[in-house]
Write a protein that holds these residues in place. Structure first.
Motif, PDB file in Angstrom:
ATOM      1  N   SER A 231       0.841  -1.189   0.000  1.00  0.00           N
ATOM      2  CA  SER A 231       0.000   0.000   0.000  1.00  0.00           C
ATOM      3  C   SER A 231       0.877   1.239   0.000  1.00  0.00           C
ATOM      4  O   SER A 231       2.007   1.220   0.455  1.00  0.00           O
ATOM      5  CB  SER A 231      -0.901  -0.009   1.236  1.00  0.00           C
ATOM      6  N   THR A 232       0.332   2.338  -0.491  1.00  0.00           N
ATOM      7  CA  THR A 232       1.082   3.585  -0.588  1.00  0.00           C
ATOM      8  C   THR A 232       0.475   4.638   0.308  1.00  0.00           C
ATOM      9  O   THR A 232      -0.690   4.988   0.155  1.00  0.00           O
ATOM     10  CB  THR A 232       1.072   4.094  -2.043  1.00  0.00           C
ATOM     11  N   PRO A 233       1.229   5.168   1.291  1.00  0.00           N
ATOM     12  CA  PRO A 233       0.692   6.230   2.135  1.00  0.00           C
ATOM     13  C   PRO A 233       0.653   7.543   1.390  1.00  0.00           C
ATOM     14  O   PRO A 233       1.233   7.675   0.315  1.00  0.00           O
ATOM     15  CB  PRO A 233       1.690   6.292   3.300  1.00  0.00           C
ATOM     16  N   GLY A 234       0.012   8.541   1.969  1.00  0.00           N
ATOM     17  CA  GLY A 234      -0.097   9.821   1.291  1.00  0.00           C
ATOM     18  C   GLY A 234       0.321  10.987   2.157  1.00  0.00           C
ATOM     19  O   GLY A 234      -0.520  11.703   2.683  1.00  0.00           O
ATOM     20  N   PRO A 235       1.636  11.166   2.387  1.00  0.00           N
ATOM     21  CA  PRO A 235       2.063  12.311   3.183  1.00  0.00           C
ATOM     22  C   PRO A 235       1.748  13.616   2.485  1.00  0.00           C
ATOM     23  O   PRO A 235       1.542  13.663   1.282  1.00  0.00           O
ATOM     24  CB  PRO A 235       3.581  12.105   3.305  1.00  0.00           C
ATOM     25  N   ARG A 236       1.753  14.684   3.263  1.00  0.00           N
ATOM     26  CA  ARG A 236       1.406  15.977   2.684  1.00  0.00           C
ATOM     27  C   ARG A 236       2.468  16.407   1.667  1.00  0.00           C
ATOM     28  O   ARG A 236       3.642  16.052   1.799  1.00  0.00           O
ATOM     29  CB  ARG A 236       1.283  17.023   3.785  1.00  0.00           C
ATOM     30  N   PRO A 237       2.083  17.174   0.644  1.00  0.00           N
ATOM     31  CA  PRO A 237       3.052  17.639  -0.340  1.00  0.00           C
ATOM     32  C   PRO A 237       4.161  18.457   0.320  1.00  0.00           C
ATOM     33  O   PRO A 237       3.922  19.189   1.277  1.00  0.00           O
ATOM     34  CB  PRO A 237       2.206  18.502  -1.286  1.00  0.00           C
ATOM     35  N   ALA A 238       5.384  18.307  -0.210  1.00  0.00           N
ATOM     36  CA  ALA A 238       6.533  19.013   0.339  1.00  0.00           C
ATOM     37  C   ALA A 238       6.994  20.075  -0.638  1.00  0.00           C
ATOM     38  O   ALA A 238       6.767  19.984  -1.839  1.00  0.00           O
ATOM     39  CB  ALA A 238       7.666  18.024   0.616  1.00  0.00           C
ATOM     40  N   ALA A 239       7.627  21.078  -0.106  1.00  0.00           N
ATOM     41  CA  ALA A 239       8.214  22.115  -0.946  1.00  0.00           C
ATOM     42  C   ALA A 239       9.721  21.993  -0.871  1.00  0.00           C
ATOM     43  O   ALA A 239      10.270  21.613   0.150  1.00  0.00           O
ATOM     44  CB  ALA A 239       7.772  23.494  -0.464  1.00  0.00           C
ATOM     45  N   GLY A 240      10.394  22.305  -1.959  1.00  0.00           N
ATOM     46  CA  GLY A 240      11.846  22.282  -1.929  1.00  0.00           C
ATOM     47  C   GLY A 240      12.442  21.342  -2.948  1.00  0.00           C
ATOM     48  O   GLY A 240      11.754  20.666  -3.707  1.00  0.00           O
ATOM     49  N   ASP A 241      13.778  21.300  -2.939  1.00  0.00           N
ATOM     50  CA  ASP A 241      14.520  20.498  -3.893  1.00  0.00           C
ATOM     51  C   ASP A 241      14.474  19.020  -3.492  1.00  0.00           C
ATOM     52  O   ASP A 241      14.037  18.684  -2.384  1.00  0.00           O
ATOM     53  CB  ASP A 241      15.966  20.996  -3.954  1.00  0.00           C
ATOM     54  N   PRO A 242      14.930  18.111  -4.373  1.00  0.00           N
ATOM     55  CA  PRO A 242      14.846  16.675  -4.065  1.00  0.00           C
ATOM     56  C   PRO A 242      15.624  16.243  -2.834  1.00  0.00           C
ATOM     57  O   PRO A 242      15.268  15.239  -2.206  1.00  0.00           O
ATOM     58  CB  PRO A 242      15.414  16.021  -5.332  1.00  0.00           C
ATOM     59  N   VAL A 243      16.674  16.959  -2.468  1.00  0.00           N
ATOM     60  CA  VAL A 243      17.433  16.585  -1.278  1.00  0.00           C
ATOM     61  C   VAL A 243      16.616  16.868  -0.017  1.00  0.00           C
ATOM     62  O   VAL A 243      16.470  16.001   0.855  1.00  0.00           O
ATOM     63  CB  VAL A 243      18.786  17.322  -1.238  1.00  0.00           C
ATOM     64  N   SER A 244      16.063  18.061   0.084  1.00  0.00           N
ATOM     65  CA  SER A 244      15.278  18.391   1.273  1.00  0.00           C
ATOM     66  C   SER A 244      13.996  17.573   1.342  1.00  0.00           C
ATOM     67  O   SER A 244      13.566  17.171   2.438  1.00  0.00           O
ATOM     68  CB  SER A 244      14.956  19.887   1.305  1.00  0.00           C
TER      69      SER A 244
ATOM     70  N   LEU B 174      21.453   8.845  -8.847  1.00  0.00           N
ATOM     71  CA  LEU B 174      21.044  10.221  -9.107  1.00  0.00           C
ATOM     72  C   LEU B 174      20.811  10.959  -7.796  1.00  0.00           C
ATOM     73  O   LEU B 174      21.292  12.087  -7.602  1.00  0.00           O
ATOM     74  CB  LEU B 174      19.779  10.228  -9.964  1.00  0.00           C
ATOM     75  N   LEU B 175      20.102  10.331  -6.866  1.00  0.00           N
ATOM     76  CA  LEU B 175      19.834  10.960  -5.577  1.00  0.00           C
ATOM     77  C   LEU B 175      21.123  11.152  -4.786  1.00  0.00           C
ATOM     78  O   LEU B 175      21.281  12.161  -4.081  1.00  0.00           O
ATOM     79  CB  LEU B 175      18.838  10.117  -4.783  1.00  0.00           C
TER      80      LEU B 175
ATOM     81  N   LEU C 194      13.570  14.522   0.098  1.00  0.00           N
ATOM     82  CA  LEU C 194      13.933  13.154   0.466  1.00  0.00           C
ATOM     83  C   LEU C 194      14.147  13.064   1.980  1.00  0.00           C
ATOM     84  O   LEU C 194      13.644  12.135   2.633  1.00  0.00           O
ATOM     85  CB  LEU C 194      15.186  12.715  -0.275  1.00  0.00           C
ATOM     86  N   ALA C 195      14.878  14.018   2.540  1.00  0.00           N
ATOM     87  CA  ALA C 195      15.108  14.010   3.987  1.00  0.00           C
ATOM     88  C   ALA C 195      13.793  14.113   4.750  1.00  0.00           C
ATOM     89  O   ALA C 195      13.573  13.401   5.743  1.00  0.00           O
ATOM     90  CB  ALA C 195      16.039  15.167   4.361  1.00  0.00           C
ATOM     91  N   GLN C 196      12.896  14.985   4.289  1.00  0.00           N
ATOM     92  CA  GLN C 196      11.609  15.145   4.954  1.00  0.00           C
ATOM     93  C   GLN C 196      10.794  13.868   4.868  1.00  0.00           C
ATOM     94  O   GLN C 196      10.179  13.436   5.856  1.00  0.00           O
ATOM     95  CB  GLN C 196      10.831  16.296   4.321  1.00  0.00           C
ATOM     96  N   ARG C 197      10.811  13.238   3.711  1.00  0.00           N
ATOM     97  CA  ARG C 197       9.978  12.049   3.527  1.00  0.00           C
ATOM     98  C   ARG C 197      10.507  10.862   4.337  1.00  0.00           C
ATOM     99  O   ARG C 197       9.718  10.071   4.852  1.00  0.00           O
ATOM    100  CB  ARG C 197       9.904  11.703   2.046  1.00  0.00           C
ATOM    101  N   ILE C 198      11.834  10.741   4.438  1.00  0.00           N
ATOM    102  CA  ILE C 198      12.392   9.677   5.267  1.00  0.00           C
ATOM    103  C   ILE C 198      11.915   9.839   6.702  1.00  0.00           C
ATOM    104  O   ILE C 198      11.566   8.866   7.380  1.00  0.00           O
ATOM    105  CB  ILE C 198      13.933   9.691   5.201  1.00  0.00           C
TER     106      ILE C 198
END
Length: 254
Positions: free
Chosen positions: A10-23, A94-95, A25-29
């Protein structure tokens, strides 16, 4: 670390994030690390990587780069991304380059001036004077069967620390992917968020390094995930995989 399975998660649905892929990724982890970020298909193989597992591979890859003296401001020729854009290993590389502040390039003209080259099983076109990391692209990142003499086998990353080093991303105005049409961090930070699973298959318009970068950034922003299909198994169709993964086939354009 990774799961081989025919059963989607299943896939959760965290709130949308703002910022570049590094920030993002850190937020999503930190917020939803257990949810899938990349699911990869090749024939009968299926590998699902959670955001936290992707983060572990990114950490190990950054440490591997660091041991080779490669980091912020260095050019990394990602031949693996140009030849295998829909492999989970390409996403992790890439990340990792973004996290370390290195500049990834898929331009053949950069092969001779890069600080590091990263290739798949076929390293044809890599400059022999440039240090090379060779990836087997086996489902679980096993060792290369026929490594180039002197190359670093990517499986050596398994021995690297799991702890994520401090991020040192390049300034947003600088190039974050050197391609025919260069992409900077600011453009990646502004891509539309992707909220659910998105399937990209070989032959799709989105099956290119530049589109993969956009889609990956969008998934990190919106809490979505990528389903990457290099090939289908016998008797299996793309449509069946899309239904199984509950994935959209609507790609993003730059």
């Amino acid at each position: 670390m990774v799961q081989l399975s025919r059963t989607p998660s299943s896939t959760p649905g965290p709130r949308p994030a703002a910022g570049d892929p590094v920030s993002t990724l850190a937020q999503r982890i930190g917020e939803s690390g257990a949810g899938p970020l990349v699911t990869w298909y090749r024939g009968p193989d299926r590998v699902e990587l959670s955001t936290r597992t992707v983060g572990t591979w990114v950490a190990k890859t950054v440490h591997l780069m660091s041991e080779e003296g490669v980091g912020r401001g260095d050019l990394v020729h990602l031949q693996v991304l140009s030849s295998h854009p829909l492999h989970w290993v390409s996403c992790c590389w890439l990340l990792a380059t973004w996290w370390s502040g290195a500049t990834p390039s898929v331009l053949p003209t950069d092969s001779s001036r890069a600080a590091l080259a990263v290739a798949g099983p076929d390293a044809t076109g890599c400059d022999p004077r440039v240090p090379l990391v060779q990836c087997s692209l086996e489902p679980l990142a096993g060792p290369c069967q026929d490594p180039v003499p002197g190359a670093i086998d990517y499986c050596e990353a398994l021995a690297m620390p799991d702890e994520m080093p401090g991020a040192t991303p390049a300034p947003l105005a600088q190039t974050w992917l050197a391609d025919v049409d260069p992409m900077n961090g600011r453009s990646l930070a502004g891509v539309p968020p992707v909220a659910g699973p998105l399937l990209v298959a070989t032959g799709d318009p989105g099956a290119t390094p530049a589109h993969l970068a956009v889609l990956l950034a969008g998934c990190l922003r919106g809490g979505g995930s990528l389903v990457l299909v290099e090939s289908t198994g016998s008797g299996t169709t793309i449509e069946q995989i899309a239904r199984q993964e509950r994935a959209s086939r609507d790609g993003l354009t730059r």
